[in-house]
Design a protein around this motif. Structure first.
Motif, PDB file in Angstrom:
ATOM      1  N   LEU A  55     -60.536  26.212 -73.867  1.00  0.00           N
ATOM      2  CA  LEU A  55     -61.805  25.633 -73.440  1.00  0.00           C
ATOM      3  C   LEU A  55     -61.563  24.199 -72.964  1.00  0.00           C
ATOM      4  N   THR A  56     -62.056  23.903 -71.774  1.00  0.00           N
ATOM      5  CA  THR A  56     -61.917  22.557 -71.219  1.00  0.00           C
ATOM      6  C   THR A  56     -63.045  21.680 -71.745  1.00  0.00           C
ATOM      7  N   ILE A  57     -62.664  20.613 -72.444  1.00  0.00           N
ATOM      8  CA  ILE A  57     -63.660  19.768 -73.101  1.00  0.00           C
ATOM      9  C   ILE A  57     -63.344  18.307 -72.805  1.00  0.00           C
ATOM     10  N   SER A  58     -64.369  17.554 -72.460  1.00  0.00           N
ATOM     11  CA  SER A  58     -64.246  16.098 -72.358  1.00  0.00           C
ATOM     12  C   SER A  58     -65.046  15.474 -73.493  1.00  0.00           C
ATOM     13  N   LEU A  59     -64.454  14.493 -74.162  1.00  0.00           N
ATOM     14  CA  LEU A  59     -65.079  13.863 -75.319  1.00  0.00           C
ATOM     15  C   LEU A  59     -65.294  12.386 -75.032  1.00  0.00           C
ATOM     16  N   ASP A  60     -66.516  11.913 -75.228  1.00  0.00           N
ATOM     17  CA  ASP A  60     -66.850  10.510 -75.018  1.00  0.00           C
ATOM     18  C   ASP A  60     -67.544  10.003 -76.276  1.00  0.00           C
ATOM     19  N   VAL A  61     -66.922   9.075 -76.969  1.00  0.00           N
ATOM     20  CA  VAL A  61     -67.467   8.522 -78.207  1.00  0.00           C
ATOM     21  C   VAL A  61     -67.775   7.045 -77.988  1.00  0.00           C
ATOM     22  N   ASP A  62     -69.003   6.673 -78.287  1.00  0.00           N
ATOM     23  CA  ASP A  62     -69.438   5.282 -78.172  1.00  0.00           C
ATOM     24  C   ASP A  62     -69.869   4.797 -79.561  1.00  0.00           C
ATOM     25  N   GLY A  63     -69.117   3.898 -80.151  1.00  0.00           N
ATOM     26  CA  GLY A  63     -69.433   3.421 -81.484  1.00  0.00           C
ATOM     27  C   GLY A  63     -68.347   3.790 -82.478  1.00  0.00           C
ATOM     28  N   ASP A  64     -68.489   3.306 -83.682  1.00  0.00           N
ATOM     29  CA  ASP A  64     -67.494   3.521 -84.730  1.00  0.00           C
ATOM     30  C   ASP A  64     -67.890   4.731 -85.578  1.00  0.00           C
ATOM     31  N   LEU A  65     -67.120   5.810 -85.459  1.00  0.00           N
ATOM     32  CA  LEU A  65     -67.408   7.011 -86.244  1.00  0.00           C
ATOM     33  C   LEU A  65     -67.085   6.824 -87.717  1.00  0.00           C
TER      34      LEU A  65
END
Length: 385
Positions: free
Chosen positions: A275-285
């Protein structure tokens, strides 16, 4: 058993009342108070209504009062049978209706006045008459008060029994609610743990079947991945079942629950399945609390699993996670054909999302997105430290 006891109690009460009336009628005979058969008959008539003192207290007390009124007209002296008034007064104060309780007290005090006037007024002085009136009124009031206290005690005990029964019903309802909530929670966890791994295995198995004809070496690698995923799922299922069966003595250990920081590992696992997935995280997890982190992880996991299952070939997905000061905002989009697949009524993923979000008082939306594909958008409030 309780119904049998209730059916026996009336027989028990009338049996005791008959025994009481018989004992009272036997006393004048045994100690020689009756001088003639007429005296015995009069005493018996006064005492006989006590047989109904609990079954029909108003009728019993009224009959005794009428007989005492007749005695006042015909006889100028007191009789042994007059004690029936005290027992009847106790009974009406204890078992009679509310209006009869106070009416009985008034009738008893009036009887004390009538008895004093009939027996003592005339040759006796005012002091003797007053003392006798007070003594008779005191005895009357004492009999009535004992009956009223007995009535109050029974009402108090009945109230305690009703309260205990209500508490028992409330406890049963709370247990049913807790059981239903726990079943729903277990169902969500099993769905999220098992359905995800099985979906990955199914997709990889299909890929291995296709590759076995043209690229046998790739099929072998895919089968190894399927085996690894299956063993991991089996281990997770064993842990989950072990915890459900644990009685506190088996020493079962709790596996760490996934959190927001594990999203990268989740995405990599699904990428390995094709599965082609793009991940964008904004902030501190890392600063996301465990409860919110678990919900975030499960929502992304369920959305991507649905994409893998229903999106079709060459589907692409994007995951956007934005950590703000008070919430985690999630959006998972894909360009597959999942929005056109007819629902079979067997899926529980969207329902599980809504249940998880409801715990945090957040919100979630899932459905076709503009331009095709499917979108899951959710807002999970952060817990206040």
């Amino acid at each position: 058993m309780r119904e049998r006891v209730r059916a026996w109690r009336p027989l028990e009460s009338i049996g005791l009342d008959i025994a009481l009336a018989g004992l009272l009628m036997a006393v004048p005979i045994l100690i020689g108070l009756a001088s003639s058969d007429g005296d015995l008959l009069l005493d018996a008539l006064l005492i006989a209504p006590l047989v109904l003192r609990r079954r029909a207290p108003v009728v019993s007390f009224t009959t005794i009062c009428l007989l005492l009124l007749v005695q006042t007209v015909l006889v100028d002296t007191s009789r042994y049978g007059d004690v029936a008034l005290l027992f009847g007064l106790y009974a009406i104060a204890s078992y009679g209706p509310t209006w009869a309780v106070w009416g009985g007290l008034g009738a008893g005090l009036l009887g004390a006045v009538v008895a004093t006037v009939d027996w003592l007024v005339g040759p006796n002085d005012a002091r003797t008459t007053t003392v006798s009136l007070v003594a008779l009124a005191t005895v009357v009031f004492a009999s009535w008060l004992l009956g009223y206290l007995s009535r109050t005690r029974r009402a108090y005990v009945a109230a305690l029994e009703d309260r205990a029964a209500q508490l028992e019903r409330d406890a049963d309802q709370q247990a049913q609610i807790a059981t239903a909530a726990e079943r729903a929670r277990i169902a969500r966890e099993m769905h999220d743990v098992v359905a995800h791994s099985l979906s990955v295995m199914v997709v990889q198995a299909d890929g291995a079947l296709y590759a076995a004809r043209r690229r046998p070496e790739q099929a072998v690698e895919t089968l190894r991945t399927i085996s690894s995923t299956g063993r991991s799922s089996l281990a997770e299922m064993r842990k989950l079942l072990g915890l459900l069966r644990d009685d506190g003595t088996s020493g079962a250990t709790l596996a760490p629950v996934p959190g927001a920081a594990d999203l990268l590992e989740l995405v990599e696992q699904l990428r390995a399945s094709g599965l082609t997935i793009s991940l964008d995280v904004d902030g501190d997890l890392q600063r996301v609390d465990p409860a919110t982190g678990l919900t975030t992880y499960r929502i992304v996991q369920e959305a991507l699993t649905n994409t893998l299952r229903h999106g079709g070939p060459d589907v692409r997905a994007s995951v956007d996670v934005h950590v703000t000061g008070d919430s985690v905002r999630i959006r998972v989009d894909d360009d597959g054909r999942g929005s056109t697949v007819a629902a079979d009524g067997q899926g529980h993923g969207i329902v599980g999302m809504r249940e998880r979000i409801a715990v945090h008082a957040g919100k979630v939306e899932a459905g076709p997105r503009p331009g095709g594909g499917f979108r899951v958008a959710a807002v999970v409030p952060l817990e206040v430290a």
